[in-house]
Design an enzyme around this catalytic site. Structure first.
Site, PDB file in Angstrom:
ATOM      1  N   ASP A  43      -2.866  31.317  48.471  1.00  0.00           N
ATOM      2  CA  ASP A  43      -2.679  32.287  49.552  1.00  0.00           C
ATOM      3  C   ASP A  43      -3.585  33.495  49.329  1.00  0.00           C
ATOM      4  OD1 ASP A  43      -1.727  34.130  51.453  1.00  0.00           O
ATOM      5  OD2 ASP A  43       0.308  33.351  51.311  1.00  0.00           O
TER       6      ASP A  43
ATOM      7  N   HIS B  44      -3.247  31.055  53.197  1.00  0.00           N
ATOM      8  CA  HIS B  44      -2.129  31.584  53.983  1.00  0.00           C
ATOM      9  C   HIS B  44      -1.798  30.679  55.161  1.00  0.00           C
ATOM     10  CE1 HIS B  44       0.706  34.679  54.991  1.00  0.00           C
ATOM     11  NE2 HIS B  44       0.210  34.831  56.206  1.00  0.00           N
TER      12      HIS B  44
ATOM     13  N   SER C 265       4.758  33.751  57.389  1.00  0.00           N
ATOM     14  CA  SER C 265       4.274  35.070  56.982  1.00  0.00           C
ATOM     15  C   SER C 265       5.358  36.129  57.218  1.00  0.00           C
ATOM     16  CB  SER C 265       2.983  35.397  57.739  1.00  0.00           C
ATOM     17  OG  SER C 265       2.341  36.516  57.195  1.00  0.00           O
TER      18      SER C 265
END
Length: 814
Positions: free
Chosen positions: A739, A773, A666
């Site tokens: 995601d 994610h 991330s």
């Protein structure tokens, strides 16, 4: 030189760096032994510390589970066949035990192929209701803890698409359950539906500067599907399975009983819907009913919340955070902005907090005003409560001691930087009151605080007694472990001194105990074994070092399992940047060498089995003091942090600094790409699920609240995409195709890969089907570990060998 470059490019092509299809791969045996283990169960313990429930689950989902039908609407991800969140974690088995017993009892009567979730204790804590997801839908089951037996209450017609699916009545014999309405219309298959017209969005001139949300509604058909999936009827279901109507079909978002059980507050979603924000900011109405389902009063009507003032501390006008007061039978409490919700408005007080007692017809009573944005209240009794506020821009938080029965001004008892972990006074201890709600544990003029105990000397969790009259604190207990970590979970009984704690060490799996701080006794209540046996001998330590500007940094260092003194090893540095407004807080350490070595799915720790030094959770503070914003010098501070980390480990004599990899997930992926673009410190990088072009998140990202138009140079300077021509270091990009995180669209990795490939950079892009994610499927995670292992082996561990091979082949060709 040209022939060298051609050969280098040819070798990349021959080794599979062009477009390719792969079946899912498995990592090496050393990694697989750690990544594919049976985990210890989760634990739920009643408030008295008498009974516990052990919850067992599979560590991963399967790719088949992730491939089940999924609809992404208004911030929700729903399986429209089963009517529950499509990414829900499920437990497959339950056991119960008294905390004084050695062995747990297997729960009898569990459904075949159980997929359990949504656990909810009954008010008297003798039962737990839960959901079971079948191939056809969701059922409600109830566990009798004493009998260690479950019973099915409903058929598979529960609507668990939004929260508050099951709520207990005060009598411990009935529940409110959201069920599928009989008049639900068929869902529209938007992939094949013929459009009836264009989708039109309109701006009336008001500024709607929202984050880059994903899974939003996009078409009128999406709106229709969302409405059908959100609609429920509410039934009153007995623990014998009998059901009766309670409320008719509507889009129910939240359900909450008053502490005395005589009223229930129900939140319903209204139209118009939005294509800019998620369902939590759609119009909604909050209505009070009695416990028989009769309307008492609508207490809050909130319009569509698309347009807010600018800034992280902006909020909407009107009642917000509407909740029940925990220490009274039926009193509503809420906050309202006094600054029009605008952080730029200069006022003495930002928020006002009000209360209104049943039957909710009298004038609201002002309880207190907060200088910053209100964030909650810990209720005690008619004379004592603690309120909280915070302000992101200054990282400040305040705590107010106030008397709810009087209108006198609240007293500020804490005023601190919430990032200053060394000054953390702890959280006030709470216990269940006569209503079954958690309120401040009070003994005369004394309250109690339980804190994590971070300090320059290490971490020593503590319990303090706080005198509300004098403001003085007295230390009642402080953990003295230097070779273990003791976490204080909750107070079972402050009068007797019984505290629920969890104790772990590097090689000792976390287990639960009851510590009596008065008798100085420790009673074990679980005995979970270490599932990661191969890491028992790993050398783990926290190292402290300084950045060039004198800022204190730290990281958790692991040496390879085959470590030999004097030998130089490759290293993996794994990190995640964090923003601070002062160097004092940024330089504090929360790393603890006594934490259990837990190689979760995204961890770099696996590679100590493959001959790597690992520096995990390396401190990467980005500091902006005073008027300066942290991101004004983001790149420079990133490189300074990385250099300091490598220098520190190199000084210890463990690594070959020419063979160091950097990685992150991330915002850590964003960090990785920037480091490879703007330094020569690394041999290779791994960037998972990141964002690389900040102009695609123009109204702020992470802790940056300025928009692109406020500070275009910041967005340009920080975006690796804008500097793709500088990238020469091998980069592995991994991203989940599904995601859902704000800003990290899969497009971010795809476009960044195309830019790097077009400019001739060595890069590999791996798109994981169905993954969000964070990655969930076993097949995906094993393949991800394989990809990372192959990448590190090729570009880091064997870097010299690869370059020698190229040089030899170049010599032969010449």
């Amino acid at each position: 030189m040209k022939s060298f470059i051609k050969l280098f490019a040819l070798l990349f092509l021959l080794n599979g760096y062009a477009q390719q299809s792969l079946t899912y791969q498995q990592p090496s045996e050393e990694i697989l032994e750690l990544a594919d283990v049976e985990l210890a169960p989760g634990v739920q313990i009643d408030s008295k510390g008498e009974h516990m429930v052990l919850l067992y689950r599979n560590q991963y989902k399967s790719i088949a589970e992730l491939s089940e039908t999924e609809m992404r609407l208004a911030g929700l991800r729903i399986n429209p066949v089963t009517n529950i969140g499509s990414r829900t974690n499920y437990y497959t088995n339950l056991k119960v035990k008294k905390t004084t017993d050695k062995e747990a009892k297997q729960v009898m009567g569990l459904p075949e192929n159980a997929r359990l979730s949504g656990f909810s204790w009954s008010p008297d804590e003798t039962m737990i209701a839960c959901l079971n997801t079948t191939s056809k839908g969701v059922e409600v089951w109830v566990l009798n803890i004493e009998e260690a037996k479950v019973t099915k209450l409903t058929d598979a017609n529960v609507n668990a698409n939004m929260g508050s699916t099951i709520n207990w009545f005060k009598d411990n014999e009935h529940l409110l359950v959201k069920m599928l309405p009989s008049d639900r219309k068929p869902l529209i298959d938007t992939a094949i539906a013929v459009p009836t017209g264009p989708t039109v969005s309109v701006s009336d001139g008001a500024k709607a500067q929202n984050r880059t949300y994903q899974d939003l509604l996009k078409t009128p058909n999406d709106e229709k599907n969302f409405e059908q999936l959100a609609r429920s009827t509410i039934k009153k279901v007995s623990i014998n399975g009998d059901a009766e109507d309670f409320l008719p079909a509507d889009m129910y978002r939240g359900i909450s009983f008053s502490p005395d059980g005589n009223y229930v507050m129900v939140t319903t979603i209204d139209r118009p819907f939005s294509y800019l924000v998620t369902y939590t900011r759609f119009p909604y109405e909050q209505t009070i009913y009695d416990n028989k389902g009769n309307v008492v009063k609508t207490v809050n009507t909130v319009p569509l919340d698309e347009v807010r003032p600018k800034g992280f501390m902006a909020t909407r006008m009107g009642k917000r955070s509407l909740n029940w007061r925990a220490d009274q039978p039926a009193t509503l409490v809420w906050a309202e902005a006094l600054d029009k919700g605008d952080p730029e408005v200069d006022v003495e007080y930002r928020d006002a907090v009000y209360q209104q007692k049943a039957p909710f017809t009298g004038d609201p009573k002002l309880l207190l005003k907060t200088k910053q944005r209100f964030s909650g209240i810990s209720w005690g009794d008619d004379n004592t409560a603690i309120a909280y506020d915070y302000w992101w821009n200054t990282r400040n938080t305040k705590q107010y001691l106030f008397n709810p029965s009087k209108s006198n001004e609240a007293k500020i008892i804490v005023d601190r930087n919430y990032q200053d972990v060394y000054s953390n006074p702890g959280n006030f201890v709470s216990s269940k009151n006569e209503f079954g709600r958690y309120t401040l544990t009070k003994n005369g003029n004394s309250l109690y605080l339980m804190g994590p105990g971070y300090s320059k000397e290490g971490q020593f969790p503590f319990i303090d007694e706080y005198n509300i009259k004098t403001g003085e604190t007295k230390r009642l207990y402080q953990s003295e472990y230097t070779d273990k970590l003791e976490s204080l979970n909750s107070a079972i009984d402050m009068k007797t001194g019984d505290i629920l704690v969890r104790i772990e060490s590097q090689t000792e799996y976390p287990n639960y105990y009851i510590r009596n701080i008065k008798k100085n006794s420790l009673t074990p209540i679980t005995d979970f074994e270490n599932p990661f046996k191969s890491l028992e001998d790993v050398d783990k330590r926290v190292i402290n070092y300084k950045r060039d500007d004198g800022l204190d940094l730290d990281g958790t260092l692991y040496l390879p399992l085959d470590y030999e003194e004097g030998k130089k090893y490759p290293m993996i540095l794994w990190a995640y940047p964090r923003e601070y407004k002062d160097k004092g807080s940024a330089g504090q350490s929360t790393a603890n060498p006594n934490e259990f070595v837990y190689p979760y799915w995204g961890s770099p720790i696996y590679w100590v089995t493959k001959g790597y030094v690992v520096l995990d959770d390396a401190a990467f503070p980005i500091v902006g003091e005073g008027e300066d914003e942290p991101n004004d010098t983001f790149r420079e501070q990133l490189v300074a942090n990385a250099k300091a980390a490598i220098d520190a480990v190199d000084k210890l004599g463990y690594i070959d600094r020419d063979r160091v990899a950097v990685g992150g997930h991330s915002y850590g992926a964003f960090m990785t790409a920037n480091l490879l673009s703007h330094s020569n410190l690394f041999a290779a990088g791994i960037a998972r699920s990141g964002a690389y072009n900040r102009t695609l998140t123009p109204f702020g990202f992470q802790s940056e609240e300025r928009s692109y138009w406020d500070s275009p140079e910041t967005y340009y300077t920080m975006s690796p995409f804008m500097h793709a021509d500088k990238m020469k270091t091998p980069l592995l990009l991994i991203h989940g195709v599904a995601d859902n995180n704000s800003g990290t669209y899969p497009l971010q990795s795809e476009r960044y890969f195309n830019a790097l490939k077009g400019l001739g950079a060595p890069v590999r892009l791996v798109m994981l089907p169905k993954e969000s994610h964070g990655y969930r499927a076993k097949e995906s995670i094993m393949h991800m570990l394989w990809e990372q292992d192959q990448w590190l082996d090729k570009h880091v561990k064997n870097k010299e060998k690869k370059e020698e091979k190229i040089e030899n082949e170049e010599t032969i060709k010449n």
